[in-house]
Motif scaffolding. Structure first.
Motif, PDB file in Angstrom:
ATOM      1  N   THR A 125      -4.602  13.696  -4.278  1.00 49.54           N
ATOM      2  CA  THR A 125      -4.257  12.595  -3.394  1.00 49.54           C
ATOM      3  C   THR A 125      -4.655  11.286  -4.073  1.00 49.54           C
ATOM      4  OG1 THR A 125      -4.455  11.735  -1.132  1.00 49.54           O
ATOM      5  CG2 THR A 125      -6.467  12.549  -2.155  1.00 49.54           C
ATOM      6  N   LEU A 157       0.831  -1.201   0.000  1.00 49.64           N
ATOM      7  CA  LEU A 157       0.000   0.000   0.000  1.00 49.64           C
ATOM      8  C   LEU A 157       0.868   1.255   0.000  1.00 49.64           C
ATOM      9  CD1 LEU A 157      -2.896   1.131   0.169  1.00 49.64           C
ATOM     10  CD2 LEU A 157      -2.648   1.121   2.676  1.00 49.64           C
ATOM     11  N   ARG A 158       0.565   2.166  -0.927  1.00 49.87           N
ATOM     12  CA  ARG A 158       1.266   3.450  -1.017  1.00 49.87           C
ATOM     13  C   ARG A 158       0.253   4.578  -1.070  1.00 49.87           C
ATOM     14  NH1 ARG A 158       5.365   3.815  -5.695  1.00 49.87           N
ATOM     15  NH2 ARG A 158       6.588   2.651  -4.168  1.00 49.87           N
ATOM     16  N   TRP A 159       0.557   5.660  -0.368  1.00 48.53           N
ATOM     17  CA  TRP A 159      -0.292   6.852  -0.348  1.00 48.53           C
ATOM     18  C   TRP A 159       0.450   7.997  -1.003  1.00 48.53           C
ATOM     19  CZ3 TRP A 159       0.038  11.063   3.618  1.00 48.53           C
ATOM     20  CH2 TRP A 159      -0.971  12.015   3.446  1.00 48.53           C
ATOM     21  N   ARG A 160      -0.258   8.794  -1.811  1.00 47.75           N
ATOM     22  CA  ARG A 160       0.317   9.936  -2.512  1.00 47.75           C
ATOM     23  C   ARG A 160      -0.494  11.189  -2.202  1.00 47.75           C
ATOM     24  NH1 ARG A 160      -1.401   9.012  -7.116  1.00 47.75           N
ATOM     25  NH2 ARG A 160      -2.243   6.914  -6.919  1.00 47.75           N
ATOM     26  N   SER A 195      -5.285   1.669  -8.413  1.00 50.07           N
ATOM     27  CA  SER A 195      -4.995   3.046  -8.027  1.00 50.07           C
ATOM     28  C   SER A 195      -6.280   3.855  -7.996  1.00 50.07           C
ATOM     29  CB  SER A 195      -4.004   3.685  -9.001  1.00 50.07           C
ATOM     30  OG  SER A 195      -2.764   3.009  -9.000  1.00 50.07           O
ATOM     31  N   ILE A 218      -4.092   6.594  -3.753  1.00 42.51           N
ATOM     32  CA  ILE A 218      -3.492   5.412  -3.140  1.00 42.51           C
ATOM     33  C   ILE A 218      -3.241   4.369  -4.218  1.00 42.51           C
ATOM     34  CG2 ILE A 218      -4.511   5.772  -0.854  1.00 42.51           C
ATOM     35  CD1 ILE A 218      -6.604   3.669  -1.572  1.00 42.51           C
ATOM     36  N   ASP A 219      -2.189   3.586  -4.012  1.00 44.89           N
ATOM     37  CA  ASP A 219      -1.858   2.454  -4.879  1.00 44.89           C
ATOM     38  C   ASP A 219      -1.898   1.188  -4.034  1.00 44.89           C
ATOM     39  OD1 ASP A 219      -1.321   4.190  -7.059  1.00 44.89           O
ATOM     40  OD2 ASP A 219       0.701   4.540  -6.267  1.00 44.89           O
ATOM     41  N   LEU A 220      -2.682   0.234  -4.476  1.00 43.55           N
ATOM     42  CA  LEU A 220      -2.828  -1.046  -3.776  1.00 43.55           C
ATOM     43  C   LEU A 220      -2.269  -2.137  -4.687  1.00 43.55           C
ATOM     44  CD1 LEU A 220      -4.031  -2.735  -1.430  1.00 43.55           C
ATOM     45  CD2 LEU A 220      -6.186  -2.778  -2.730  1.00 43.55           C
ATOM     46  N   ASP A 252      -7.494   7.969  -7.496  1.00 41.74           N
ATOM     47  CA  ASP A 252      -6.956   9.328  -7.479  1.00 41.74           C
ATOM     48  C   ASP A 252      -8.071  10.362  -7.464  1.00 41.74           C
ATOM     49  OD1 ASP A 252      -3.796   9.361  -8.108  1.00 41.74           O
ATOM     50  OD2 ASP A 252      -4.724   7.658  -9.135  1.00 41.74           O
TER      51      ASP A 252
END
Length: 381
Positions: free
Chosen positions: A331, A287-290, A343, A333-335, A345
């Motif tokens: 903002t 998991l990544r948050w942008r 993703s 997130i990538d799962l 957005d």
């Protein structure tokens, strides 16, 4: 090459690398799909002197793929379809009270746009060569373009020199030509654009990367907006664009900081500054948050005017050539689950003449405010 920003995955990989790795073709193939919805805020009813207040909304579908053909060859392709509806500004003018008013088209306009692009890359031991083709078709506009790109690695692959060139040729075919002489005159007109960029990307250490770039862009041909009542622009536009991109990986936080700055100037007297800040945070292995923000500030073109009649050879009331500023928040997130990544957005964009430099900064009711939502899936194989 850190073109328009080094991908987060590439930057995060720097932290794990004890030494720089030579440029090479990707090891896997991928297919991706994205669906997006773009919604502008409607124009204020008390500022619309005639026509519809409905702004544009666009539904977008995008499909892309990447295929490794041989050890050193990669083929990529993409296609998209857009369905648009909304009214268009025909003229912005200053009324007797000094307040700006806008004349809009009457009924909501419905349009579709289709485009596709195809490119190939050939990797060498110290660089790559790439070539691509692009084509876009709308109800009233057709565009074709080609591009070339080269990259060369030096200094044990810590330094990358890159150069690119693109050329496009567009043909106008305004819809409903019976509504104005200007639309009739624009049918079949051509607009051409060529642009070239060079850049230097330097790995400072295993946590930091910086890129410097400069480019020139020339547009010529029919540059007026045929849908506007008053719009007469020079037949040529020459611009210089320079920028710096910086990436910093913070190992204790498993996150990456991005800083991008861009300066633009052209012979229409438009000057602009763009500053973009973003943070990419790895929550865990899947998991990544942008999150990010972008500020834009522009000086108006020398022939921008809200005069109700044409008073000079070149004159436009297009808000995109006015003095204004804009803020954008985003903002996502990538799962990542095995070979599949999802993703999500969201972007929100607001603009105002109060955020721009001094000039003919009377309120412009057609400055854009929009929100954009998108969902994407990518599968690697």
């Amino acid at each position: 090459m850190m073109n328009n920003g080094l991908p987060a995955s590439a930057l995060l990989a720097l932290a794990a690398a004890s030494q720089s790795q030579a440029l090479s073709a990707p090891d896997d193939n991928e297919i991706r799909y994205r669906i997006s919805h773009y919604q502008q805020r409607d124009f204020p009813a008390n500022r619309v002197s005639s026509g519809s207040t409905q702004a544009y909304q666009i539904d977008i579908q995008q499909l892309g793929w990447r295929q490794k053909l041989a050890d050193n060859w990669v083929l990529t392709g993409a296609a998209s379809y857009e369905s648009m509806s909304g009214a268009s500004p025909l003229q912005t003018f200053s009324n007797s009270s000094g307040q700006s008013q806008v004349i809009m088209s009457g009924a909501s306009i419905e349009e579709q746009r289709r485009d596709f692009r195809l490119s190939s890359e050939h990797y060498f031991s110290r660089g790559l060569l790439a070539a691509g083709y692009y084509q876009s078709d709308e109800n009233d506009y057709q565009a074709k373009a080609g591009n070339l790109r080269a990259e060369l690695e030096l200094n044990s692959a810590l330094t990358t020199l890159a150069a690119s060139y693109a050329y496009s040729r567009d043909r106008l075919n305004p819809s409903e030509p019976q509504l104005s002489v200007k639309r009739q005159q624009a049918r079949g007109e051509i607009k051409q654009q060529s642009e070239g960029y060079i850049s230097l990307t330097q790995v400072l250490n295993k946590y930091e990367v910086v890129q410097l770039s400069i480019g020139r862009k020339q547009i010529s041909g029919y540059l007026d907006d045929p849908y506007r009542n008053i719009d007469s622009r020079p037949s040529q536009r020459l611009a210089t664009i320079s920028g710096v991109n910086y990436r910093f990986y913070m190992k204790p936080w498993s996150g990456a900081y991005h800083l991008d700055y861009r300066y633009y100037q052209d012979d229409w007297q438009v000057r602009s500054h763009t500053l973009k800040l973003s943070w990419l945070q790895d929550i865990n292995s899947w998991l990544r948050w942008r999150i990010g923000t972008r500020y834009y500030r522009q000086q108006q073109a020398g022939f921008y005017s809200l005069d109700a009649t044409q008073t000079s050879r070149h004159q436009t009331n297009d808000a995109r050539l006015s003095a204004y500023g804009a803020l954008q928040w985003s903002t996502g997130i990538d799962l990542t689950l095995a070979a599949t990544q999802l993703s999500f957005d969201w972007q929100s964009y607001r603009s105002s003449e109060d955020w721009g430099p001094a000039g003919d900064n009377r309120e412009t009711p057609t400055l854009i405010h929009y929100d954009l939502w998108s969902v994407a899936i990518r599968y690697r194989y």
